[in-house]
Design a protein around this motif. Structure first.
Motif, PDB file in Angstrom:
ATOM      1  N   HIS A  24      12.607  42.975  78.436  1.00  0.00           N
ATOM      2  CA  HIS A  24      13.577  43.063  79.534  1.00  0.00           C
ATOM      3  C   HIS A  24      13.505  44.447  80.161  1.00  0.00           C
ATOM      4  CE1 HIS A  24      15.830  43.853  75.624  1.00  0.00           C
ATOM      5  NE2 HIS A  24      15.585  45.034  76.137  1.00  0.00           N
ATOM      6  N   ARG A  26      16.195  47.495  81.463  1.00  0.00           N
ATOM      7  CA  ARG A  26      17.615  47.916  81.517  1.00  0.00           C
ATOM      8  C   ARG A  26      17.975  48.180  82.979  1.00  0.00           C
ATOM      9  NH1 ARG A  26      19.582  47.998  76.325  1.00  0.00           N
ATOM     10  NH2 ARG A  26      17.784  47.925  74.947  1.00  0.00           N
ATOM     11  N   VAL A  27      19.084  47.629  83.389  1.00  0.00           N
ATOM     12  CA  VAL A  27      19.486  47.749  84.802  1.00  0.00           C
ATOM     13  C   VAL A  27      20.995  47.854  84.905  1.00  0.00           C
ATOM     14  CG1 VAL A  27      17.640  46.497  85.985  1.00  0.00           C
ATOM     15  CG2 VAL A  27      19.492  45.224  84.919  1.00  0.00           C
ATOM     16  N   GLN A  28      21.466  48.223  86.054  1.00  0.00           N
ATOM     17  CA  GLN A  28      22.899  48.222  86.337  1.00  0.00           C
ATOM     18  C   GLN A  28      23.124  47.283  87.518  1.00  0.00           C
ATOM     19  OE1 GLN A  28      25.292  50.371  84.771  1.00  0.00           O
ATOM     20  NE2 GLN A  28      23.617  50.721  83.331  1.00  0.00           N
ATOM     21  N   ALA A  77      17.774  42.935  82.676  1.00  0.00           N
ATOM     22  CA  ALA A  77      17.153  41.835  83.427  1.00  0.00           C
ATOM     23  C   ALA A  77      16.054  41.296  82.529  1.00  0.00           C
ATOM     24  CB  ALA A  77      16.581  42.361  84.740  1.00  0.00           C
ATOM     25  N   ASP A  94      14.284  38.091  85.891  1.00  0.00           N
ATOM     26  CA  ASP A  94      15.585  38.081  86.554  1.00  0.00           C
ATOM     27  C   ASP A  94      15.539  39.004  87.764  1.00  0.00           C
ATOM     28  OD1 ASP A  94      16.862  36.348  84.765  1.00  0.00           O
ATOM     29  OD2 ASP A  94      17.535  37.992  83.469  1.00  0.00           O
ATOM     30  N   ARG A  96      17.460  38.598  90.483  1.00  0.00           N
ATOM     31  CA  ARG A  96      18.764  38.748  91.124  1.00  0.00           C
ATOM     32  C   ARG A  96      19.876  38.319  90.174  1.00  0.00           C
ATOM     33  NH1 ARG A  96      19.862  33.790  94.858  1.00  0.00           N
ATOM     34  NH2 ARG A  96      18.411  32.272  94.014  1.00  0.00           N
ATOM     35  N   ILE A  98      21.552  39.393  86.185  1.00  0.00           N
ATOM     36  CA  ILE A  98      21.550  40.403  85.132  1.00  0.00           C
ATOM     37  C   ILE A  98      22.301  39.854  83.932  1.00  0.00           C
ATOM     38  CG2 ILE A  98      22.444  42.686  84.498  1.00  0.00           C
ATOM     39  CD1 ILE A  98      21.786  43.622  87.328  1.00  0.00           C
ATOM     40  N   THR A 121      16.677  44.351  90.761  1.00  0.00           N
ATOM     41  CA  THR A 121      16.187  44.655  89.414  1.00  0.00           C
ATOM     42  C   THR A 121      14.700  44.963  89.572  1.00  0.00           C
ATOM     43  OG1 THR A 121      15.256  42.529  88.719  1.00  0.00           O
ATOM     44  CG2 THR A 121      17.670  42.729  88.613  1.00  0.00           C
ATOM     45  N   SER A 124      12.784  42.098  91.250  1.00  0.00           N
ATOM     46  CA  SER A 124      13.241  41.519  92.525  1.00  0.00           C
ATOM     47  C   SER A 124      12.097  41.277  93.510  1.00  0.00           C
ATOM     48  CB  SER A 124      14.276  42.426  93.193  1.00  0.00           C
ATOM     49  OG  SER A 124      15.413  42.547  92.381  1.00  0.00           O
ATOM     50  N   GLY A 129      17.838  40.577  95.762  1.00  0.00           N
ATOM     51  CA  GLY A 129      18.632  40.592  94.532  1.00  0.00           C
ATOM     52  C   GLY A 129      20.001  39.947  94.669  1.00  0.00           C
TER      53      GLY A 129
END
Ligand code: AMP
Ligand code: MG
Length: 492
Positions: A24, A26-28, A77, A94, A96, A98, A121, A124, A129
């Protein structure tokens, strides 16, 4: 044990975030502009022990509109690839949505909190997204409708709307949907590592899925083959239910196939109105790859993709055996549903022809699938055939009368009783399904007038689709003329 937790005290147990970084990114989430609550589903809140009153707090839309992180959330994501319309696409993921984290409820069940439409992400690609309000309403209503029908599916907690402009064919507004599922791992989650020749990752992911979701296989020497076999069985059962209820998914790419056999990723889906086996619900699917009657074969195609990805850990022979269970399980399950739909209790050799002949009549006379099966429950062995209300569904009266004569004979042969049969049939023939036009009315009120009441009303009706609900009768009606031509495409 039933708990009522606040938003801040949800019990996170983020197993996916603990996997190696390769699985994966890491995203916000990216906050939506001026978020507001569109709809909240207390049934789904109960799954994660969330107190339904929490939806009234202003923080609710911040948490689920991407504006603020829930304590305990470790957003990622998820990476996956997949076969789209028959062709392998090496990286999807992923783009769009999370995974905010996983909540473990008081009974030990784990639920992914997956926020769709949460912004950019690393997966995207060239897209924005985002998800538009229209598509979140469709997914929200359909996933709950499928659950009401008893079909395995992801669930939906809420929709948050916004004033954020999102460009599709026209200018629309962005929204988020909080989706719940025990896992969002897809067939494509395995494919990505297989095609990258990262065999250890394939094994790691299989171990993870077994540990989390198929723990009874963990100690078995042939656990990977058995995993494939159980996924095949679950997929066969799910698609048999789709076929029986008249549901077309629309985009059965292998990245939209759940490792748990859940209906996943609602896009241009559609329920049959008039019976038509070659129904194509996705306007972008010109050649009808995902037409209604192709779904069982496409399920098999996707399982072959999964078997291919598992090839490093599942030898050919058991893989083949696992795939072979698919067809038999599908047929068993499908015909057992269809027999229940016509109300026969015993299985007899003539049943398949009897059912197929009814479907032929439906097709020829453009008969509404859902209404006709529901009305079949009213069939009376004692009644005069001329007065049979079901006759009015057909132009071909003689054809119907001939079929009804055989049906009557078949029911009499097993000593069927009218009232008891009707009760059984009403539990498998829904009165209410999420017809496209019903969703469209809710969407238009929401997007044009900011009136979300129709969404809640539909959700209420569809949570118990087998009940009569006489005050909701109008939601059982086949589409008006305008509603027969609502166009749905991949754009969402
Ligand atoms: P779907 O057709 O929704 O199953 O999506 C197929 C792939 O395209 C997935 O990897 C999605 O994350 C990605 N995708 C779809 N729509 C968007 C979007 N608006 N922005 C970013 N990625 C998207
Ligand atoms: Mg998808």
């Amino acid at each position: 044990m039933r708990m009522n937790r606040t938003l801040e005290t949800l019990a996170f147990d983020n197993t996916h975030a603990r996997l190696p970084e390769a699985f994966h990114a890491r995203v916000q989430p990216t906050p939506l502009t001026n978020p507001f609550l569109v709809s909240f589903n207390p049934d789904a809140a109960a799954l994660i022990d969330l107190d339904p009153d929490e939806a009234k707090r202003p923080e609710f839309v911040e948490y689920f509109g991407g504006g603020r992180l829930l304590p305990g959330s470790e957003p990622v994501a998820m990476l996956y690839a997949g076969h789209q319309f028959g062709h392998y696409v090496p990286q999807l993921g992923d783009g769009r949505a999370i995974l905010l984290g996983e909540v473990r409820n008081g009974t030990g069940e784990k639920w992914d909190l997956h926020l769709k439409g949460a912004g950019f992400t690393p997966f995207s690609r060239d897209d924005d997204g985002r998800a538009v309000l229209r598509s979140t309403i469709r997914e929200y209503l359909c996933s709950e409708a499928m659950h009401g029908l008893g079909i395995p599916t992801t669930r939906a907690l809420c929709i948050v709307g916004s004033e954020e402009p999102v460009y599709r064919e026209t200018l629309e507004t962005g929204a988020t949907l909080l989706r719940l599922a025990p896992s969002h791992v897809r067939f494509g989650s395995f494919e990505v590592f297989y095609y990258r020749r990262q065999i250890e990752r394939v094994r790691q992911l299989a171990d993870y899925v077994i540990e989390q979701h198929y723990p009874h296989l963990a100690a078995e020497a042939d656990r990977y083959a058995r995993l494939l076999s159980e996924v095949a069985t679950r997929t066969a059962r799910m698609i048999a239910q789709w076929q029986a209820v008249g549901f077309a998914h629309g985009v059965m790419n292998s990245d939209n196939m759940s490792i748990l056999g859940l209906t996943l990723d609602y896009g241009p889906f559609g329920f049959l109105d008039e019976y038509n086996p070659s129904f194509i619900c996705n306007h972008s699917d010109g050649r009808g790859r995902y037409a209604f009657h192709h779904q069982p074969d496409i399920g098999y195609f996707n399982l072959r993709c999964l078997a291919q990805a598992l090839e490093p850990v599942v030898p050919e022979e058991p893989a083949q055996a696992a795939l072979e269970t698919y067809e038999a399980t599908f047929a068993d399950c499908y015909w057992s549903h269809m027999r229940r739909k016509v109300g026969v209790s015993e299985s007899r050799s003539e049943d398949q022809t009897l059912i197929a002949d009814l479907l032929t009549l439906l097709l020829a006379d453009h008969v509404d699938y859902t209404s006709c099966f529901r009305a079949l429950g009213e069939f009376r062995l004692t009644a005069d055939q001329e007065k049979e209300p079901l006759r009015d569904f057909f132009l071909d009266r003689a054809g119907f009368d001939a079929w009804a004569g055989r049906y009557r004979g078949r029911l009499e042969a097993e000593g069927s009783r009218d009232d008891e049969r009707k009760m059984r049939m009403n539990r498998v023939n829904p009165k209410y399904v999420l017809r496209n036009y019903l969703a469209q009315v809710a969407i238009e009120r929401a997007t044009r007038e900011r009136d979300f009441s129709e969404i809640d009303r539909l959700r209420e009706v569809l949570r118990d689709p087998y009940a009569e609900q006489p005050e909701m009768e109008r939601y059982a009606a086949p589409p008006p003329d305008w509603g027969k031509t609502v166009i749905v495409s991949c754009s969402s």
